[in-house]
Design an enzyme around this catalytic site. Structure first.
Site, PDB file in Angstrom:
ATOM      1  N   GLN A  42      -8.845  13.408  -0.065  1.00 24.87           N
ATOM      2  CA  GLN A  42      -8.068  14.318  -0.909  1.00 24.87           C
ATOM      3  C   GLN A  42      -8.501  15.757  -0.652  1.00 24.87           C
ATOM      4  O   GLN A  42      -9.629  16.006  -0.217  1.00 24.87           O
ATOM      5  CB  GLN A  42      -8.322  14.009  -2.384  1.00 24.87           C
ATOM      6  CG  GLN A  42      -7.787  12.683  -2.864  1.00 24.87           C
ATOM      7  CD  GLN A  42      -7.794  12.643  -4.391  1.00 24.87           C
ATOM      8  OE1 GLN A  42      -7.280  13.536  -5.059  1.00 24.87           O
ATOM      9  NE2 GLN A  42      -8.380  11.600  -4.936  1.00 24.87           N
ATOM     10  N   HIS A  77      -8.306   7.468   3.747  1.00 23.58           N
ATOM     11  CA  HIS A  77      -7.684   8.719   3.305  1.00 23.58           C
ATOM     12  C   HIS A  77      -8.699   9.591   2.592  1.00 23.58           C
ATOM     13  O   HIS A  77      -9.767   9.132   2.190  1.00 23.58           O
ATOM     14  CB  HIS A  77      -6.526   8.409   2.341  1.00 23.58           C
ATOM     15  CG  HIS A  77      -6.975   7.877   1.017  1.00 23.58           C
ATOM     16  ND1 HIS A  77      -7.373   6.571   0.826  1.00 23.58           N
ATOM     17  CD2 HIS A  77      -7.116   8.471  -0.204  1.00 23.58           C
ATOM     18  CE1 HIS A  77      -7.711   6.379  -0.438  1.00 23.58           C
ATOM     19  NE2 HIS A  77      -7.575   7.523  -1.086  1.00 23.58           N
ATOM     20  N   ASN A 107     -13.304   9.767  -1.423  1.00 23.79           N
ATOM     21  CA  ASN A 107     -13.917   8.722  -2.241  1.00 23.79           C
ATOM     22  C   ASN A 107     -13.715   7.424  -1.488  1.00 23.79           C
ATOM     23  O   ASN A 107     -12.585   7.024  -1.241  1.00 23.79           O
ATOM     24  CB  ASN A 107     -13.217   8.598  -3.600  1.00 23.79           C
ATOM     25  CG  ASN A 107     -13.394   9.829  -4.442  1.00 23.79           C
ATOM     26  OD1 ASN A 107     -14.472  10.418  -4.464  1.00 23.79           O
ATOM     27  ND2 ASN A 107     -12.342  10.240  -5.131  1.00 23.79           N
ATOM     28  N   CYS A 126       0.852  -1.207   0.000  1.00 25.48           N
ATOM     29  CA  CYS A 126       0.000   0.000   0.000  1.00 25.48           C
ATOM     30  C   CYS A 126       0.879   1.246   0.000  1.00 25.48           C
ATOM     31  O   CYS A 126       1.763   1.396   0.834  1.00 25.48           O
ATOM     32  CB  CYS A 126      -0.897  -0.009   1.239  1.00 25.48           C
ATOM     33  SG  CYS A 126      -1.707   1.568   1.536  1.00 25.48           S
ATOM     34  N   HIS A 147      -6.944   2.122   2.019  1.00 22.62           N
ATOM     35  CA  HIS A 147      -6.376   2.776   3.199  1.00 22.62           C
ATOM     36  C   HIS A 147      -7.194   4.045   3.495  1.00 22.62           C
ATOM     37  O   HIS A 147      -7.471   4.812   2.580  1.00 22.62           O
ATOM     38  CB  HIS A 147      -4.900   3.127   2.929  1.00 22.62           C
ATOM     39  CG  HIS A 147      -4.160   3.458   4.170  1.00 22.62           C
ATOM     40  ND1 HIS A 147      -3.189   2.648   4.710  1.00 22.62           N
ATOM     41  CD2 HIS A 147      -4.289   4.498   5.030  1.00 22.62           C
ATOM     42  CE1 HIS A 147      -2.738   3.184   5.826  1.00 22.62           C
ATOM     43  NE2 HIS A 147      -3.403   4.312   6.040  1.00 22.62           N
ATOM     44  N   SER A 192      -8.778   4.740  -5.102  1.00 28.31           N
ATOM     45  CA  SER A 192      -7.692   3.940  -5.653  1.00 28.31           C
ATOM     46  C   SER A 192      -7.101   3.001  -4.617  1.00 28.31           C
ATOM     47  O   SER A 192      -6.239   2.201  -4.939  1.00 28.31           O
ATOM     48  CB  SER A 192      -6.607   4.885  -6.178  1.00 28.31           C
ATOM     49  OG  SER A 192      -6.171   5.721  -5.126  1.00 28.31           O
ATOM     50  N   HIS A 242      -4.298   0.320   8.028  1.00 29.73           N
ATOM     51  CA  HIS A 242      -4.791   0.142   6.660  1.00 29.73           C
ATOM     52  C   HIS A 242      -6.251  -0.343   6.605  1.00 29.73           C
ATOM     53  O   HIS A 242      -6.971  -0.072   5.645  1.00 29.73           O
ATOM     54  CB  HIS A 242      -3.869  -0.868   5.957  1.00 29.73           C
ATOM     55  CG  HIS A 242      -4.203  -1.131   4.523  1.00 29.73           C
ATOM     56  ND1 HIS A 242      -3.712  -0.356   3.496  1.00 29.73           N
ATOM     57  CD2 HIS A 242      -4.984  -2.077   3.948  1.00 29.73           C
ATOM     58  CE1 HIS A 242      -4.169  -0.825   2.340  1.00 29.73           C
ATOM     59  NE2 HIS A 242      -4.941  -1.867   2.582  1.00 29.73           N
ATOM     60  N   CYS A 299       0.412   3.264   3.487  1.00 29.40           N
ATOM     61  CA  CYS A 299       0.775   2.734   4.803  1.00 29.40           C
ATOM     62  C   CYS A 299       2.089   3.355   5.295  1.00 29.40           C
ATOM     63  O   CYS A 299       2.957   3.718   4.490  1.00 29.40           O
ATOM     64  CB  CYS A 299       0.913   1.207   4.746  1.00 29.40           C
ATOM     65  SG  CYS A 299      -0.643   0.326   5.015  1.00 29.40           S
TER      66      CYS A 299
HETATM   67  P1  H2U Z   1      -8.141   8.396  -4.310  1.00 28.22           P
HETATM   68  O1  H2U Z   1      -8.155   7.062  -3.663  1.00 28.22           O
HETATM   69  O2  H2U Z   1      -9.369   9.246  -3.958  1.00 28.22           O
HETATM   70  O3  H2U Z   1      -7.897   8.296  -5.790  1.00 28.22           O
HETATM   71  O4  H2U Z   1      -6.907   9.232  -3.695  1.00 28.22           O
HETATM   72  C1  H2U Z   1      -5.614   8.762  -3.741  1.00 28.22           C
HETATM   73  C2  H2U Z   1      -4.703   9.845  -4.271  1.00 28.22           C
HETATM   74  O5  H2U Z   1      -3.376   9.466  -3.967  1.00 28.22           O
HETATM   75  C3  H2U Z   1      -4.784  10.033  -5.772  1.00 28.22           C
HETATM   76  O6  H2U Z   1      -5.192  11.350  -6.063  1.00 28.22           O
HETATM   77  C4  H2U Z   1      -2.524   9.948  -4.982  1.00 28.22           C
HETATM   78  C5  H2U Z   1      -3.331   9.811  -6.250  1.00 28.22           C
HETATM   79  O7  H2U Z   1      -2.929  10.783  -7.177  1.00 28.22           O
HETATM   80  N1  H2U Z   1      -1.296   9.163  -4.962  1.00 28.22           N
HETATM   81  C6  H2U Z   1      -0.102   9.764  -4.605  1.00 28.22           C
HETATM   82  O8  H2U Z   1      -0.086  10.975  -4.375  1.00 28.22           O
HETATM   83  N2  H2U Z   1       1.048   9.017  -4.529  1.00 28.22           N
HETATM   84  C7  H2U Z   1       1.095   7.685  -4.804  1.00 28.22           C
HETATM   85  O9  H2U Z   1       2.137   7.081  -4.681  1.00 28.22           O
HETATM   86  C8  H2U Z   1      -0.104   6.995  -5.323  1.00 28.22           C
HETATM   87  C9  H2U Z   1      -1.392   7.764  -5.292  1.00 28.22           C
HETATM   88 ZN    ZN Z   2      -2.290   1.121   3.745  1.00 31.36          ZN
END
Ligand code: H2U
Ligand code: ZN
Length: 350
Positions: A173, A171, A158, A54, A169, A166, A118, A57
């Site tokens: 934005q 989180h 989201n 992840c 974990h 995505s 996580h 993490c």
């Molecule tokens: P979402 O799960 O809402 O997509 O948010 C995760 C964000 O994390 C996503 O905008 C960022 C992605 O651009 N990200 C990073 O900044 N670094 C990473 O190594 C992977 C994902």
């Molecule tokens: Zn994680």
């Protein structure tokens, strides 16, 4: 068919959304369509507390190669794939038609991990830990809002693959922008005009109306109320409103941060309990722009937009009439509120 008036819960009608100033078509008679009543298998496992692959993490490498610190609480960082840049200056387009309109848009994108664990979600976090997240939202709003080129701070989560998250974990934005985006702008204009016409606040008046009627209230505490709005579009959409007229996370008292954390936990727990799954949604906060103006008419609120309709698998699609006409729903907001209210406050996995 008889022409005599029939109750709202039996007959198609439309309802007005005074925040976005649009109508939603409500078709309650369609909920009588045959329904097999699917429910998914309850998700029994809590999942991994730490996932070595992840990128959120503690201690792990992100895509760009940066390593997260061994964080123990909330952890915020600049998005490695930001949608906005602080120094973007697109070329002027001297020969552009007045119908081909471009504006520069600068901004900052941040990611906030709610917790090092996580496997957690807002529903399963301790309320005290969610309070720390609320404090981080206030801090980020203040810090980003202080940047000279930032005028609006949009925080959103989201949750779940169905909503495009995505990574499981916990989180969220933050997209902080030079311009106030369209939806909050529309809501602000509606609140401003309501205030000029009625000499009161649209959402203060709405909160009082909902508390008096009670039938769309899902949960409440000393400082916040969660309701399925009268004009809800998503089947189990909710709106979280502070009882006090406040405009931003930066206005919250310490008690309000705790109460808001408790309300987020109460609502997400009911969501998870509805189909006994980790319930997907998009959660977003609408707060006063950070352009330095007072924006007295802006009443802070949170929107939960969850896609699910009848079960863990059956989601509502915003297609067809919704794409070409306007929003539509079958289940009435009153029925949705009644179902959410009736669920236990204790999480099904606890
Ligand atoms: P979402 O799960 O809402 O997509 O948010 C995760 C964000 O994390 C996503 O905008 C960022 C992605 O651009 N990200 C990073 O900044 N670094 C990473 O190594 C992977 C994902
Ligand atoms: Zn994680």
């Amino acid at each position: 068919m008889s022409d005599s008036p029939r109750p709202l819960h039996l007959v198609p009608h439309r309802r007005y959304n005074p925040l976005l100033r649009q109508w939603v078509l409500v078709s309650p008679q369609r909920t009588e369509r045959p329904w097999q009543g699917e429910t998914s298998e309850p998700a029994a496992s809590k999942g991994l507390d730490y996932d070595p692959v992840c990128y959120l993490c503690p201690g792990n490498a992100r895509s760009g190669g940066v390593h997260n610190p061994a964080y123990t609480g909330v952890f915020a960082f600049d998005n490695d794939f930001p949608a906005l840049l602080s120094d973007a200056q697109p070329d002027a387009q001297p020969n552009a038609s007045p119908l081909l309109v471009t504006q520069p848009e600068r901004g900052r994108c941040r990611v906030i991990c709610f917790h090092p664990n996580h496997s957690l979600t807002l529903a399963r976090m301790e309320a005290d830990d969610i309070t720390t997240v609320v404090a981080a939202w206030a801090g980020e709003t203040a810090a980003l809002g202080d940047l000279p080129y930032i005028n609006h701070v949009q925080i959103f989560e989201n949750r779940g693959a169905m909503m495009g998250s995505s990574n499981p974990h916990p989180h969220c934005q933050i997209w902080a922008t030079e311009h106030v985006p369209d939806d909050p702008l529309r809501e602000m204009a509606a609140q401003q005009e309501y205030r000029e016409e009625h000499h009161s606040c649209l959402l203060c008046d709405y909160t009082a109306t909902e508390l008096a009627q009670a039938e769309r209230v899902v949960a409440q505490n000393d400082h916040f109320v969660a309701i399925v709005p009268y004009w809800a579009t998503w089947p189990f959409e909710t709106l979280l409103l502070p009882r006090r007229h406040l405009g931003s996370f930066t206005d919250f008292t310490a008690d309000e941060r705790c109460a808001f954390a408790a309300m987020l936990k109460a609502v997400t727990t009911r969501y998870d309990n509805l189909f006994q799954i980790s319930f997907p949604y998009s959660l977003g906060f609408h707060q006063r722009p950070t352009d330095g103006k007072a924006h007295e008419s802006m009443h802070f609120h949170a929107h939960f937009f969850p896609p699910l309709l009848r079960s863990a698998e059956i989601r509502k699609f915003m297609v067809g009439f919704e794409m070409f006409g306007g929003p539509q729903r079958d289940l009435t907001p009153e029925t949705a509120a009644e179902r959410l209210r009736a669920l236990p406050e204790k999480h099904y996995l606890d």
